[in-house]
Design an enzyme around this catalytic site. Structure first.
Site, PDB file in Angstrom:
ATOM      1  N   ASP A  59      47.359  39.631  49.773  1.00 19.65           N
ATOM      2  CA  ASP A  59      46.784  39.128  48.787  1.00 19.65           C
ATOM      3  C   ASP A  59      47.050  38.723  48.232  1.00 19.65           C
ATOM      4  OD1 ASP A  59      44.591  39.590  46.618  1.00 19.65           O
ATOM      5  OD2 ASP A  59      46.141  40.623  45.160  1.00 19.65           O
TER       6      ASP A  59
ATOM      7  N   SER B 249      39.527  43.398  38.560  1.00 20.24           N
ATOM      8  CA  SER B 249      38.860  43.942  38.533  1.00 20.24           C
ATOM      9  C   SER B 249      39.073  45.754  38.252  1.00 20.24           C
ATOM     10  CB  SER B 249      37.771  44.268  39.341  1.00 20.24           C
ATOM     11  OG  SER B 249      37.002  43.193  39.900  1.00 20.24           O
TER      12      SER B 249
END
Ligand code: 13P
Length: 357
Positions: free
Chosen positions: A83, A234
């Site tokens: 990530d 999110s």
């Protein structure tokens, strides 16, 4: 370890119109929660580690824990993704250590703080694509900067986040520029900016179309139909978890996240990967605080960690079900990385770019 590439997973998700949560991992308890939930509902899994995770657990521990997950759940397709790689060097290290997917986040410079120019972003991302695709590893890029349309400020994900106040042209990914970027870099997946930000403090009130630009997703997807879109930031920031944390001594101010119903609209318009970190942290913290309060005599940390795992497992299960990835694991047969590399070399996985340019 036999991992699946992100590209193969997201191609399957696109073919069958569903989305996949990508959960951040830092320790064994988070990995257990995610895998227990995936096993319960037969979902493929994306585990992702930020630079912060590598700093916390150490690269060998992360690698070995993921290896253990693959050994324990051989029937589940598991992707291991880097990530927010801040530079080609970070991505190269992840590839060398066996990750099946990397994110080159060239929206920020290598300090992971300064918004980068478009040319810089194209240059570093294209370089990572070249080395990654040669060994079958997928690449996610990012265009636009994550940050709040209310304040112009970015949240931070383990050290990655723009500093200063950003304007709307930086905070909303432009569909034409996205098409150009994908053509120039050949990324498999593109993280887009639509008003979400990392962390617990995303919105000061429940988001509306002004603060969360779900409509923008469709316009981008129409230009780059086989490049998978990624929603960062999110987490839904459950009000129930916040209440429990506050009730048992935590101090978290009023805040709102991205409702699951809005993520589902995103998935209907081409989002295939949905990044979630904060929600697992909140679920675990709420469970640990509650258990500690209710059992003040307890001193075995396993009691607190078991409660944390159960709570995060429930959260992961709900996301697998809501995004439509439940029931899909058994439909997927993992394509080896060297076969993926051959497919890239033959141009079989090149992006389709539609419209102007
Ligand atoms: P959240 O902070 O909303 O969970 O986002 C995590 C993320 O986008 C990791 O890249």
């Amino acid at each position: 370890m036999a991992l699946i590439s992100l590209r193969q997973l997201l191609d399957h998700a696109a073919e069958h119109s569903y989305g996949l949560p990508a959960f951040n991992i830092n320790n064994m308890e988070q990995i257990h929660s995610i895998l227990l939930a995936a096993n319960e509902v037969d979902s493929p899994v994306i585990l992702q580690a930020s630079a912060g995770a590598r700093g916390y657990a150490g690269e060998p521990f992360l690698r070995k824990m993921v290896e253990a997950a693959v050994e324990q759940y051989p029937h589940l397709p598991i992707c291991m993704h880097q990530d927010h790689g801040a530079s080609p060097a970070v991505c190269q290290t992840a590839i060398r250590s066996g990750f099946s997917s990397v994110m080159m986040d060239g929206s920020l410079e290598a300090d992971a703080k300064t918004p980068a120019s478009y040319d810089y972003n194209v240059d570093v991302t294209r370089r990572v694509v070249e080395i990654a695709h040669a060994v079958g590893v997928s690449v996610e890029g990012e265009l636009g900067c994550l940050g709040s349309l209310e304040t112009g400020q970015a949240g931070e994900e383990d050290g990655s986040g723009a500093v200063g106040v950003l304007d709307e042209s930086q905070l909303l990914t432009d569909p034409d520029e996205a098409a150009e970027f994908v053509k120039a870099t050949q990324v498999d997946a593109l993280a887009i900016a639509i008003g979400t930000s990392h962390g617990a403090y995303k919105f000061s009130r429940p988001p509306t179309g002004d603060t969360l630009a779900i409509d923008r997703i469709k316009a981008i997807q129409q230009r780059i139909p086989n490049t998978h879109l990624v929603m960062h930031g999110s987490s839904s920031v459950s009000q129930e978890s916040l209440e429990i944390i506050r009730q048992y001594g935590g101090k978290i101010k009023e805040t709102y996240g991205v409702p699951v119903s809005e993520i589902v609209k995103g998935i209907e318009n081409g989002v295939r990967k949905v990044n979630i970190d904060t929600d697992i942290r909140l679920a675990m913290t709420a469970a640990i605080r509650k258990t500690m309060f209710e059992h003040p005599e307890e001193f075995d940390p396993r009691t607190f960690f078991r409660a944390a795992i159960a709570s995060a497992q429930q959260l992961c299960k709900e996301r697998f079900e809501a995004f439509g990835s439940a029931g899909r694991a058994s439909q997927i047969k993992v394509i080896p990385m060297d076969v993926m590399a051959e497919r890239y070399a033959k141009g079989e996985l090149s992006p389709v770019v539609k419209g102007k340019n």
